[in-house]
Design an enzyme around this catalytic site. Structure first.
Site, short mmCIF file in Angstrom:
data_model
loop_
_atom_site.label_atom_id
_atom_site.label_comp_id
_atom_site.label_asym_id
_atom_site.label_seq_id
_atom_site.Cartn_x
_atom_site.Cartn_y
_atom_site.Cartn_z
N HIS A 195 0.87 -1.18 0.00
CA HIS A 195 0.00 0.00 0.00
C HIS A 195 0.91 1.23 0.00
O HIS A 195 2.03 1.18 0.51
CB HIS A 195 -0.83 -0.05 1.29
CG HIS A 195 -1.95 0.94 1.36
ND1 HIS A 195 -1.75 2.26 1.70
CD2 HIS A 195 -3.28 0.80 1.18
CE1 HIS A 195 -2.91 2.89 1.72
NE2 HIS A 195 -3.86 2.03 1.40
N ASP A 240 2.68 -4.78 8.12
CA ASP A 240 1.49 -3.94 7.96
C ASP A 240 0.28 -4.85 8.09
O ASP A 240 -0.04 -5.62 7.19
CB ASP A 240 1.56 -3.26 6.58
CG ASP A 240 0.24 -2.63 6.16
OD1 ASP A 240 -0.75 -2.72 6.92
OD2 ASP A 240 0.20 -2.05 5.05
N GLN A 298 -5.00 -5.17 6.98
CA GLN A 298 -6.04 -6.06 6.46
C GLN A 298 -6.13 -7.37 7.23
O GLN A 298 -7.00 -8.20 6.94
CB GLN A 298 -5.79 -6.37 4.98
CG GLN A 298 -5.80 -5.17 4.06
CD GLN A 298 -7.14 -4.47 4.00
OE1 GLN A 298 -8.19 -5.06 4.31
NE2 GLN A 298 -7.14 -3.21 3.64
N LYS A 314 -10.77 -0.45 10.47
CA LYS A 314 -10.96 -1.62 9.61
C LYS A 314 -11.37 -2.86 10.42
O LYS A 314 -11.62 -3.91 9.86
CB LYS A 314 -9.67 -1.93 8.83
CG LYS A 314 -9.34 -0.88 7.76
CD LYS A 314 -8.27 -1.38 6.85
CE LYS A 314 -7.49 -0.27 6.17
NZ LYS A 314 -8.21 0.41 5.10
N CYS A 368 -4.67 2.42 -3.73
CA CYS A 368 -3.43 2.91 -3.11
C CYS A 368 -2.27 1.94 -3.35
O CYS A 368 -1.39 1.80 -2.51
CB CYS A 368 -3.61 3.17 -1.62
SG CYS A 368 -4.72 4.53 -1.29
#
Lengths: 412, 152
Positions: free
Chosen positions: A127, A205, A208, A231, A369
């Site tokens: 991203h 990261d 998600q 999220k 992104c």
């Protein structure tokens, strides 16, 4: 929830007031969960309760409300540590989101440790929030950026190249756990182990992944882990940076201000230890409180259950879409996370999304992104359906029917 | 199912996005300009051959969504034989129509874009080629124009 039984998914859906509505005269099908999730009543109530009963500034106050706010704020930190199995609440830094968490690492760890010629290793599927902070840092420090390549439309990492990329110049490996545009689940524990053997610091990261599957940062073996509250059913504006204690303790402050100091003189300031050293100014207080409610809610369902549900829906959607003509699908055929990216032949993704919206289906179209990845794949954009536990197979059926309608519409 | 969308994707628009007219480079062009919306990925180049004040020919190349491509196609059809001033005036009328839905009398075929005003997120798509054409005629520099900003 009864132990040993699958969660009552259709009952859980009723916990989300926003899902009970029509858009453009059709029942809302919310398939934009990779962008942000919806919020259950429990989270909304926690925020309202905080503002109606407990609101005060944290840490400095002696009065009752301030103590209540401080207790709740710090309890949320401890809850977050449990959520990702950190060893201590002191390893949890509040940020505005995943992006700020990564920027924090770049601006503290990166600024302190990187020298000209050092290499920051990323993947081609990152991203923008895990590319741009490192580019800014590289400009400042003279470090370079290298990328682990991905293999075509499937989007999985080409790990045959890894040994040649893990040179002695590499100081940091920062990579996405689940890619937001492809749905690939990266083998982060294995990659962190290989990096650690070479003394390379690792950042994962988890934007998600954190709310979709069980996360254990100790088992993962990463030095940093970042994710966003919004999220995972929590409020916007709150995010989390996990940092291994030994590393966090050695880092310089991120921003200066109140809350992060022990003593301040006109010439010299002593800073608090981690994590408060990184939290200047009055923080987002309701954010962690809402986030704690979200974590409690998710763990009552069980993230193993959520992960299974996500994957089943994604697999089902993938199979249904793959049966259509003139469609290009992205991401792995098996083992994908809860999202499907696709392109229809001769129909631009934005036209797909506009039409799907008229059918009541909220999709996302664009580069997600991940512009460099899109360029590598030779596309400008894709359309993406991303799922969460409140989505159903019936919604996937309806979505696939809408995609067929879109194909018919543009074939006329 | 998509009855409401007939405002946006009228038959004329669908036809022009699938079979864009004047969709090629123009070797004899006297001016050209790029229109690029990097966030969307819509990217076109507009070419014009102008003699005196008259646009003898206008063409375009590039890629993007249905709305942006159809708009480029209908723009290049409209522009042929018009003066610079006429094109600039129509630019204003088209922009007004796409943002308010009010159709001026002389817009002709371009009236199909009136429905865009119900989809504010798509006005920038429909205006992109127009901005590029205007920039080309004004002899703007090498910088591509964009409609991904406040000003459309």
């Amino acid at each position: 929830m009864k132990p040993g039984q699958p969660p009552p998914w259709s009952e859980l859906r009723k916990d989300f007031p926003i899902l009970d509505q029509s858009v453009h005269g059709k029942p809302l099908i919310y398939f934009d969960n990779a962008a942000t999730s919806q919020k259950p009543r429990a989270v909304i109530d926690a925020l309202v309760r905080y503002y109606e009963r407990d609101n005060a500034n944290v840490h400095r106050g002696i009065h009752e409300l301030s103590m209540r706010a401080t207790t709740a704020f710090e309890a949320a930190r401890a809850r977050t540590a449990r959520f990702i199995n950190a060893r201590s609440a002191d390893e949890i830094v509040w940020t505005r989101g995943t992006s700020e968490a990564i920027n924090l690492v770049a601006n503290t760890w990166g600024a302190k440790h990187l020298q000209p010629g050092d290499v920051i290793l990323l993947t081609e599927a990152e991203h923008h929030s895990n590319i741009v902070p490192w580019q800014l840092l590289a400009q400042k420090t003279g470090a370079k950026i290298a990328y682990i390549p991905v293999t075509g439309d499937e989007g999985t990492l080409d790990l045959f190249t890894l040994d040649s990329l893990l040179t002695s110049q590499v100081k940091l490996l920062s990579l996405v756990h689940i890619s937001n545009s492809m749905g690939v689940v990266n083998p982060v524990a294995d990659l962190c182990a290989r990096a650690r053997q070479r003394g390379i610091v690792t950042l994962v990261d988890g934007a998600q992944s954190a709310g979709h599957k069980p996360v254990d940062v100790q088992a993962m073996g990463c030095d940093f882990f970042a994710f966003s509250g919004h999220k995972i059913c929590g409020p916007t504006g709150i995010g989390v940076l996990y940092g291994r204690q030994e590393i966090l303790d050695q880092l310089p402050p991120y921003q200066g201000g109140g809350e992060m100091i022990l003593t301040v003189g006109y010439d010299k300031t002593e800073f608090k230890p981690a994590p408060h050293r990184f939290e200047a100014g009055t923080p987002d207080i309701s954010g962690p409180i809402g986030l704690q409610a979200a974590m409690d809610y998710l763990d009552a369902i069980g993230r193993e259950n959520i992960w299974q549900h996500d994957q089943e829906l994604a697999h089902y959607a993938y199979e249904q879409l793959a049966a259509l003509k003139d469609i290009r699908l992205f991401g792995p055929k098996t083992g994908r996370a809860g999202l499907v990216s696709f392109l229809l032949k001769d129909v631009h993704a934005h036209d797909v999304v506009t039409l799907a919206d008229q059918g009541g289906v909220a999709l996302r179209g664009g580069h997600h992104c991940t512009q460099p990845l899109m360029h590598k794949l030779g596309v400008e954009s894709t359309a993406r359906a991303s799922f969460y536990f409140y989505n159903t197979r019936e919604e996937v059926d309806r979505f696939v029917e809408v995609v067929r309608e879109i194909q018919r519409f543009f074939a006329q | 199912m998509f009855d409401d969308l007939n405002d946006l994707y009228q038959q004329v628009i669908l036809d022009h996005c699938k079979r864009p007219r004047n969709f090629h480079e123009l070797l004899q062009a006297t001016c050209s300009a790029q229109g690029n919306n990097p966030l969307c990925g819509d990217n076109y180049k507009v070419f014009a051959r102008v003699e005196g004040e008259v646009i003898q020919e206008m063409t375009f190349t590039g890629s993007g969504c249905c709305i942006s491509k159809a708009s480029g196609s209908l723009l290049t059809e409209f522009a042929k034989g018009k003066t610079r001033n006429e094109l600039e005036r129509m630019f204003e009328e088209v922009r007004e129509m796409m943002t308010t839905g009010k159709v001026a009398e002389d817009v002709g075929k371009l009236a199909v874009f009136a429905g865009v005003h119900k989809y504010p997120a798509r006005v920038k798509c429909a205006m992109l080629a127009w901005h590029a054409a205007k920039a080309a005629l004004q002899g703007a520099g090498a910088e591509p124009v964009t409609t991904e900003s406040e000003e459309i």
